[in-house]
Design a protein around this motif. Structure first.
Motif, short mmCIF file in Angstrom:
data_model
loop_
_atom_site.label_atom_id
_atom_site.label_comp_id
_atom_site.label_asym_id
_atom_site.label_seq_id
_atom_site.Cartn_x
_atom_site.Cartn_y
_atom_site.Cartn_z
N ASP A 165 105.02 -44.24 42.04
CA ASP A 165 104.01 -43.19 42.15
C ASP A 165 102.92 -43.24 41.08
O ASP A 165 101.92 -42.54 41.18
N ARG A 182 105.35 -35.55 33.64
CA ARG A 182 106.64 -35.19 34.24
C ARG A 182 107.29 -34.16 33.32
O ARG A 182 107.31 -34.34 32.12
N ASP A 193 102.68 -41.98 37.96
CA ASP A 193 102.37 -40.63 37.47
C ASP A 193 102.29 -40.60 35.95
O ASP A 193 102.99 -41.33 35.26
N ASP A 211 110.58 -43.37 39.63
CA ASP A 211 109.58 -42.89 40.61
C ASP A 211 108.19 -42.80 39.97
O ASP A 211 107.18 -43.01 40.64
N ASP A 212 108.15 -42.48 38.69
CA ASP A 212 106.86 -42.30 38.00
C ASP A 212 106.20 -43.63 37.61
O ASP A 212 105.03 -43.63 37.21
MG MG Z 1 106.71 -38.81 42.55
#
Ligand code: MG
Ligand code: FPP
Length: 290
Positions: free
Chosen positions: A90, A95, A92, A84-85
């Protein structure tokens, strides 16, 4: 033991077990094991494994019987966070209070560490102490929860907003039931499946569904009202990205009220003294600050 004390004990147990499950960074291929240890041993809340152990406690099942299943879900959850990162999703930087894996190491390793965690998780599930037919059923349940009709499908829908960008409340609900709820529901139900307690599957499923939704609602609230330092990741991203969230649909107070209603509904599903840990976990979901 109080609920918070139980949670602390279980988190320490899960942390120690995770540590023991991943060979040291000296193992080969070395960069892969370094990446796996970096991501898995970062300070996560261990909510999904705790849920497996809490449901087992409610059913009077010994912890060692379900521990591999508890770890398996943390492996899958961790893979989903790593992927997801990534820049393709996303993008990002932070985390669990640390640089994301692709920032700390590299993008190829982040993809491959996430890839490795999935078969490792199914290997762990196959280790559960239960009748073979029950173990197969548990594997099937998790496969369904994390595939196109669950985690991955929910993520795809999240990454592809409807034309015009605005989601209906119903669409948002369905998306998060898949993206966040399916894995949490699987965590609640797995001990009943492994124990052959068919009578407990439905209440645990309803418990998991309510808690899963409350978890995501609280996540949306924390994205606007939470502390970046406590969350260990960037906040305020949903609004910057113009995402439809439970806060954008219901407002902070409305979202909080829905989360509290879901907490009460979840707790009503599981009764008795041995439901104490499940009740504590459900309350934690709504009251947490990270
Ligand atoms: Mg995310
Ligand atoms: C935070 O968990 C995570 C969620 C609320 C779920 C988010 C779902 C995804 C990112 C799905 C991604 C799916 C794919 C297929 C890439 P947490 O607060 O328990 O985090 P922690 O373990 O760090 O405490």
């Amino acid at each position: 033991m109080t609920g918070p004390e139980w949670l602390e004990r279980v988190r320490a147990l899960v942390d120690a077990e995770l540590d023991g499950r991943i060979p040291s960074a000296a193992a080969e291929p070395r960069p892969l094991y370094e990446a796996l240890r970096y991501a898995l041993l970062a300070p996560g809340k261990r909510f999904r494994p705790a849920l497996v152990l809490a449901a087992a406690r409610w059913l009077g099942r010994p912890e060692p019987d379900v521990l591999p299943a508890a770890l398996a879900l943390e492996f899958i959850h961790t893979y989903s966070l790593i992927h997801d990162d990534l820049p393709a999703m996303d993008d990002d930087d932070m985390r669990r209070g640390r640089p994301t894996l692709h920032r700390a190491m590299s993008e190829d390793l982040a993809i491959l560490a996430g890839d490795a965690l999935q078969p490792m998780a199914f290997g762990l599930l196959a280790e559960c102490r239960a009748a073979p037919a029950r173990v197969l059923e548990a594997i099937r349940l998790v496969a369904e929860a994390v595939g196109p009709q669950g985690l991955v499908g929910g993520q795809v829908r999240d990454l592809r907003p409807p034309t015009g960008g605005v989601r209906s409340g119903d669409d948002l609900l369905a998306l998060h039931q898949d993206k966040t709820g399916a894995l949490i529901t699987a965590a609640a139900v797995l001990p009943a499946v492994l124990a052959g307690r068919d009578d407990a599957v439905a209440p645990l499923r309803r418990f998991g569904e309510a808690v899963g939704l409350a978890f995501q609602i609280t996540d949306d609230i924390l994205d606007v009202a939470g502390s970046q330092a406590l969350m260990g990741k960037a906040t305020g991203r949903d609004e910057r990205q113009g995402k439809t969230t439970f806060v954008s649909v219901y407002g902070v107070a409305g979202a909080q009220a829905r989360a509290r209603d879901l907490l009460a509904a979840a707790q009503a599903e599981v009764q008795g003294a041995s439901a104490d840990a499940l009740h504590a976990l459900a309350a934690f979901v709504v009251e947490r600050d990270h």
